[in-house]
Design an enzyme around this catalytic site. Structure first.
Site, short mmCIF file in Angstrom:
data_model
loop_
_atom_site.label_atom_id
_atom_site.label_comp_id
_atom_site.label_asym_id
_atom_site.label_seq_id
_atom_site.Cartn_x
_atom_site.Cartn_y
_atom_site.Cartn_z
N ALA A 1 -5.58 19.31 16.49
CA ALA A 1 -6.97 18.83 16.50
C ALA A 1 -7.01 17.48 17.20
O ALA A 1 -6.01 16.77 17.29
CB ALA A 1 -7.50 18.69 15.08
N VAL B 1 -8.16 14.71 16.26
CA VAL B 1 -7.86 13.54 15.42
C VAL B 1 -6.40 13.43 14.98
O VAL B 1 -5.98 12.38 14.51
CB VAL B 1 -8.77 13.50 14.17
CG1 VAL B 1 -10.22 13.35 14.58
CG2 VAL B 1 -8.56 14.74 13.31
N TYR B 2 -5.61 14.49 15.14
CA TYR B 2 -4.21 14.44 14.71
C TYR B 2 -3.45 13.40 15.53
O TYR B 2 -3.55 13.38 16.76
CB TYR B 2 -3.54 15.79 14.86
CG TYR B 2 -4.07 16.90 13.97
CD1 TYR B 2 -5.08 16.69 13.04
CD2 TYR B 2 -3.56 18.18 14.07
CE1 TYR B 2 -5.55 17.72 12.24
CE2 TYR B 2 -4.02 19.21 13.28
CZ TYR B 2 -5.01 18.98 12.37
OH TYR B 2 -5.48 20.00 11.59
N HIS B 3 -2.69 12.60 14.86
CA HIS B 3 -1.90 11.53 15.51
C HIS B 3 -2.79 10.64 16.38
O HIS B 3 -2.41 10.25 17.48
CB HIS B 3 -0.73 12.10 16.31
CG HIS B 3 0.38 12.60 15.44
ND1 HIS B 3 1.31 11.77 14.87
CD2 HIS B 3 0.68 13.86 15.04
CE1 HIS B 3 2.14 12.48 14.15
NE2 HIS B 3 1.78 13.75 14.23
N GLN B 4 -3.97 10.36 15.85
CA GLN B 4 -4.93 9.48 16.52
C GLN B 4 -5.17 9.89 17.97
O GLN B 4 -5.17 9.06 18.88
CB GLN B 4 -4.49 8.03 16.39
CG GLN B 4 -4.45 7.58 14.94
CD GLN B 4 -4.03 6.15 14.74
OE1 GLN B 4 -3.79 5.40 15.67
NE2 GLN B 4 -3.96 5.74 13.49
#
Length: 86
Positions: free
Chosen positions: A54, A56-59
């Site tokens: 996604a 948002v994963y790991h900014q």
């Protein structure tokens, strides 16, 4: 590996979630590329063909890392799911 048929496609029952790759620091965006690539390679060698990521994963770094790591595999050999902010 167990698989299920979905829309005529053979997808692994076990998927690989890309929300928490190993990192090189306490910062979520600092994905440890070497360790994470080895994890992906192990999963693929053992039959996993479904990957979930996604924005948002790991900014914001998970999608880009995953794209680079999976580049060496034929695109038809895996299924990729991603989500975008609403």
């Amino acid at each position: 590996m167990k698989y299920r048929e979905m829309a005529g496609e053979r997808i692994s029952v076990l998927g690989f979630g890309c929300m928490r790759f190993p990192t090189t620091s306490k910062n979520a965006e600092d994905i440890d590329a070497e360790k994470s690539a080895k994890m992906l390679e192990y999963a693929i060698e053992n039959g996993v063909n479904y990957f979930d990521t996604a924005y948002v994963y790991h900014q914001g770094e998970s999608e880009e890392f995953l794209g680079e790591a999976l580049r060496k595999y034929p695109r038809y050999s895996f299924y990729l799911a991603t989500k975008t902010p609403g």
